[in-house]
Scaffold this motif. Structure first.
Motif, mmCIF file in Angstrom:
data_model
loop_
_atom_site.group_PDB
_atom_site.id
_atom_site.type_symbol
_atom_site.label_atom_id
_atom_site.label_comp_id
_atom_site.label_asym_id
_atom_site.label_seq_id
_atom_site.Cartn_x
_atom_site.Cartn_y
_atom_site.Cartn_z
ATOM 1 N N GLN A 918 -53.076 55.772 -76.196
ATOM 2 C CA GLN A 918 -54.372 55.092 -76.298
ATOM 3 C C GLN A 918 -54.549 54.127 -77.447
ATOM 4 O O GLN A 918 -54.886 52.926 -77.364
ATOM 5 C CB GLN A 918 -55.451 56.029 -76.023
ATOM 6 N N LYS A 921 -52.311 51.273 -77.357
ATOM 7 C CA LYS A 921 -52.651 50.116 -76.494
ATOM 8 C C LYS A 921 -53.935 49.281 -77.284
ATOM 9 O O LYS A 921 -53.954 48.182 -77.186
ATOM 10 C CB LYS A 921 -53.109 50.762 -75.342
ATOM 11 N N TYR A 924 -52.219 46.845 -79.635
ATOM 12 C CA TYR A 924 -51.551 46.099 -78.996
ATOM 13 C C TYR A 924 -52.738 44.877 -78.653
ATOM 14 O O TYR A 924 -52.414 43.687 -78.815
ATOM 15 C CB TYR A 924 -50.950 46.395 -77.695
#
Length: 942
Positions: A918, A921, A924
């Motif tokens: 998580q 992400k 990102y």
């Protein structure tokens, strides 16, 4: 019954006439015929005058009967000597000291009002005219009554009670008075004299409370407690009597006993020595005296209840019928004592009824140990001959045996033919001409248990009957084996065989009573008070404790009044018994303490807890603190605990620990970072109970430790508000106080590893809560405080445009201010979160306790801290990323990722795989946003 001649054979004991004659010749032959009967009386008067020389000290009432006899015979009554008073058995004396029970009552204003239960002499209840009666319980009614008086000088700290807390309810006040008396007498080190004073004080306080309850306007409302109070008073009285002998070490020297055995001895001197040397017979007599004193309280003014028309005349209704020749076919015509038996006729109906009533009253006098009153009643009813028969049981004693020839002679006392008199009593009770109470009257004086039991009505009567007969038989046994020097005219006769079959073992006596056919008596045998009295008589304190422990299992039986009595018995057992069942005694005390707690008698709980061992003190007193929520009352409870020497630190720790373990919340995972479930009712109890630890600085280390533990629990379930409230309870100077306390005890030595761990955890919590606090401020500012742009409809005129321009300028200023504050908050959040992530000394919530210093609780603590690191550090990282990302501080986002991935800090080790995914992400997303921002800026520049 067979008839006899007018002048019976003096050697025969088979007839009723001679039975009565032998009964009266126990002192002197006072075989007085009724004035209505014309019978030869010359031989009778001769016998009286012959036997009168062997009497000793007859009271005036017997002199009256002699004058009555002489008036019948037509002669003058010579000067008589007094008749021996009750002296068949030597008895024990105990001094009755005035009680001094002090209470301290605090009113609503906090003013201490000290009250003393002082002794004021009262007129004793006349029990007997016997001046030589020095029995153990003969002075019971000469005790003092209590009166409340103010007293400001106290020699020892009294038991304090709070008038506001304890309303003036009769049943409650009874318990408070008894508890005050008990504890004001009970000392840490008890001498035998102090223990006897304790028993005496309890007995007298019970008596005072009984009188007080009886004086109420409606005593029926307290009937049950009055009955129990009477039973308790009886028990304390029994204990005082028995333990005055059991705690005494003043046994007579054996040499003195041997020396006296070489001298001429009489029955009385033999039994006096017997009582001096034998504890068993002394204590058996104490039990008899105790039971007689209980009965004496119910003794009424019997002569006033016997409805005779004239005084000093026997069978007046029958006399009237005979004198007037009315209905003489069926009633007796010769009114001497043996007339009804000899003629086999009855008295008149009224006289029969009065005779039965008189016999019952006489027995009740003997049951109450007041034979003198029974004799007075006989004289009042005109039966002087029966009064004389009641003196035949007395032990013979001639004080002249030890004197020289030239010494002045003293009066002889007692009955030389005592055995013959008792044997005649046994023959009398076989006759069906006498009612049960008259048979029981002489059975009680001659040791005949079979004719004594039928008139016994309760457990007390049964025990009295068996013990009185047992004492009588043991006295006879002692006389049989003793080297006596009787005079030549001593009448010797064997007692019936059934006499020697009497039970002489107290244990067997109680077994016999418990197996009686009477359902009523068997039910009374199950009474808690009678069971306690049985064990006290037997000296079986272990059995008493065992039974009381069993009573705890029956909640309907062990009410608060009985529990208080049991607790006091247990404390007395601890004082006099070296090898008692400590665990069972403590169970009984704890049961009573629970009752005190349930009735909110906070002033007394600490006092009774002080008698428990230290580990059980903590458990018992903590139950009170758990139910106390008001700050003033909490302080008072701690003060009382300190005054009673309780371990306040351990108690408060136990309270907090117990409360926090009442309901453990399950830690959900993964956490909902945006949701704080709030403070539940159980959470509130856990928070409030911590107040016990903050009242005194000496407990600050434990307060910090328990606070840290509760905060760990709250943080684990995302209850930030609960954790913050607990943290706010911790004074800011806590670390300083702990350091100062340590230095005062240990000098300049460094803090223990345990304290260092607690302080490290406290600082860790402080850093985390600050980070959460600034995040919440940022969240509120970012999402709720952003200035709203003014709207322009585009259709307005000039004035609307001017207003819009001004609103836009104002909005721009507010936006700049908002942005500046937001930048500051972002910076602060970043700083506070990094304080946690890069915490010193091994990292945030790391354990600094050495392995050697660990205890069983420490392992659980370490696991909780490890768990919090796994929960809170990822949580803070996610929160910080959301702050940085929302503020478009993408560079700081990448820096945060570097810190997490750094091997030096090892933060990535506390992330679970799902959390790392998580977070990647999110990084990102931040990278994309950062690229778009850079590209957009580059395009703008182009």
């Amino acid at each position: 019954m067979e008839e006899v001649d007018q002048e019976p054979d003096s050697t025969s004991v088979s007839s009723t006439t001679n039975r009565w004659q032998f009964l009266s010749e126990g002192v002197f032959s006072q075989h007085v015929p009724s004035p209505a009967v014309a019978r030869p009386v010359g031989a009778l008067r001769s016998t009286v005058l012959q036997r009168r020389t062997r009497t000793d000290d007859a009271p005036e009432r017997i002199n009256t009967s002699l004058r009555t006899l002489d008036s019948v015979l037509g002669g003058a009554s010579p000067v008589t000597t007094p008749l021996a008073s009750r002296s068949h058995l030597p008895t024990l004396e105990t001094s009755v000291r005035s009680p001094n029970v002090t209470l301290s009552l605090m009113n609503e204003s906090g003013v201490l009002r000290r009250m003393e239960l002082s002794a004021t002499p009262i007129t004793p209840r006349p029990r007997t005219n016997d001046t030589n009666n020095t029995g153990l319980f003969s002075q019971i009614e000469d005790q003092s009554s209590f009166q409340l008086s103010l007293d400001q000088s106290l020699s020892s700290p009294p038991l304090k009670l709070n008038e506001k807390t304890y309303p003036n309810h009769p049943m409650l006040q009874v318990g408070l008075e008894l508890m005050a008396t008990f504890h004001n007498h009970l000392q840490e080190k008890n001498s035998p004299a102090q223990l006897l004073e304790l028993l005496e004080g309890m007995e007298q306080t019970c008596a005072f409370q009984i009188d007080h309850l009886k004086s109420l306007e409606n005593p029926t409302n307290v009937k049950d407690v009055l009955r129990e109070l009477q039973l308790e008073r009886d028990t304390w009285q029994l204990m005082r009597g028995l333990y005055s002998d059991r705690l005494s070490s003043s046994e007579e020297e054996e040499e003195d006993m041997i020396e006296r055995e070489l001298l001429p001895r009489t029955d009385k001197s033999i039994i006096e020595d017997f009582y001096s040397s034998d504890k068993f017979i002394r204590q058996a007599q104490i039990v008899v005296d105790w039971l007689e004193d209980i009965a004496s309280r119910q003794l009424s003014n019997f002569p006033a209840k016997v409805k005779y028309y004239t005084d000093s005349v026997s069978w007046e209704s029958t006399l009237h019928d005979v004198q007037h020749n009315l209905n003489t076919e069926h009633i007796v015509t010769e009114l001497d004592p043996d007339g009804p038996s000899r003629q086999k006729r009855h008295l008149s109906d009224l006289d029969e009824k009065d005779e039965a009533s008189l016999a019952k009253h006489l027995f009740e006098c003997v049951r109450a140990g007041d034979i003198n009153k029974a004799q007075e009643l006989c004289l009042h009813c005109g039966q002087s001959w029966k009064s004389a028969t009641l003196d035949g049981w007395k032990l013979y004693h001639d004080p002249n045996l030890l004197k020289g020839i030239d010494s002045e002679l003293e009066e002889v006392e007692g009955n030389l033919g005592r055995t013959l008199w008792k044997s005649s009593c046994w023959e009398l009770v076989k006759s069906s001409s006498y009612c049960d109470h008259e048979k029981a009257l002489y059975a009680a004086l001659s040791g005949n248990i079979s004719h004594l039991l039928p008139v016994c009505q309760n457990w007390y009567d049964y025990v009295w009957a068996y013990f009185k007969v047992m004492v009588d038989v043991r006295v006879e046994q002692k006389l049989l084996v003793s080297n006596r020097y009787p005079s030549d005219d001593t009448v010797i006769i064997e007692m019936p065989q059934d006499y020697w079959k009497t039970i002489l073992v107290p244990e067997l006596i109680f077994q016999e009573i418990e197996a009686t056919p009477s359902h009523k008596i068997r039910r009374q045998c199950t009474s808690c008070y009678h069971k306690a009295q049985k064990h006290i008589i037997l000296g079986s304190l272990d059995g008493l404790v065992d039974d009381m422990h069993e009573w705890l299992k029956n909640t309907s039986q062990t009410h608060s009044h009985l529990l208080r009595f049991m607790a006091h018995l247990v404390l007395f057992v601890k004082a006099v018994h070296s090898s008692y069942h400590e665990s069972k005694c403590n169970d009984i005390l704890e049961a009573f303490i629970k009752t005190l707690v349930s009735h909110h008698l906070t002033d007394l709980v600490a006092l009774y807890c002080s008698y428990l061992p230290p580990d059980r003190q903590v458990t018992a007193y903590s139950s009170l603190l758990e139910s106390t929520t008001e700050p003033l009352q909490q302080k008072k409870c701690l003060e009382l605990a300190r005054e009673c020497g309780l371990d306040v630190a351990s108690i408060t720790k136990q309270v907090v620990t117990t409360t926090q373990l009442l309901q453990e919340d399950v830690v959900p995972f993964p956490m909902d970072l945006a949701h704080d479930p709030g403070i539940s009712e159980s959470d509130r109890k856990k928070i409030d109970v911590l107040d016990w630890l903050f009242y005194e600085e000496v407990h600050r280390d434990e307060a910090l430790r328990q606070s840290n533990a509760l905060i760990r629990e709250f943080l684990a379930v995302n209850k930030y508000r609960g954790a913050d409230e607990v943290f706010q309870k911790i004074p800011s100077d806590t670390v300083t106080v702990i350091t100062r306390n340590w230095s005062a005890k240990n000098g300049s030595s460094p803090l223990s590893h345990r304290l260092m761990s607690d302080i490290h955890e406290y600082v860790s919590i402080e850093a985390y809560l600050k980070a959460i606090k600034f995040f919440n401020l940022w969240f509120e500012h970012f999402h709720l405080s952003r200035p709203v742009s003014p709207s322009n409809g585009g259709t307005g005129g000039f004035m609307e445009q001017v207003a819009f321009d001004r609103q836009s300028e104002k909005h721009q200023i507010e936006l700049e201010q908002w942005t500046m504050k937001l930048t500051s908050l972002v910076s602060e959040v970043k700083s506070q979160v990094y304080n946690v992530l890069m915490f010193v000394k091994g990292g945030w919530m790391s354990n600094v306790t050495s392995a050697d210093d660990a205890d069983p609780d420490e392992s659980n603590r370490v696991q909780q801290m490890k768990r919090l690191r796994e929960i809170c550090i990822p949580r803070l990282c996610f929160l910080l990323h959301s702050v940085l990302h929302s503020s478009q501080n993408y560079k700081d986002c990448f820096e945060l990722a570097s810190v997490i991935a750094s091997e030096s800090h090892g933060l990535h080790e506390v992330f679970r795989p799902q959390e790392l995914k998580q977070f990647l992400k999110l990084m990102y997303s931040s990278s994309v946003e950062s690229s778009d921002t850079v590209l957009g800026s580059y395009a703008t520049n182009l």
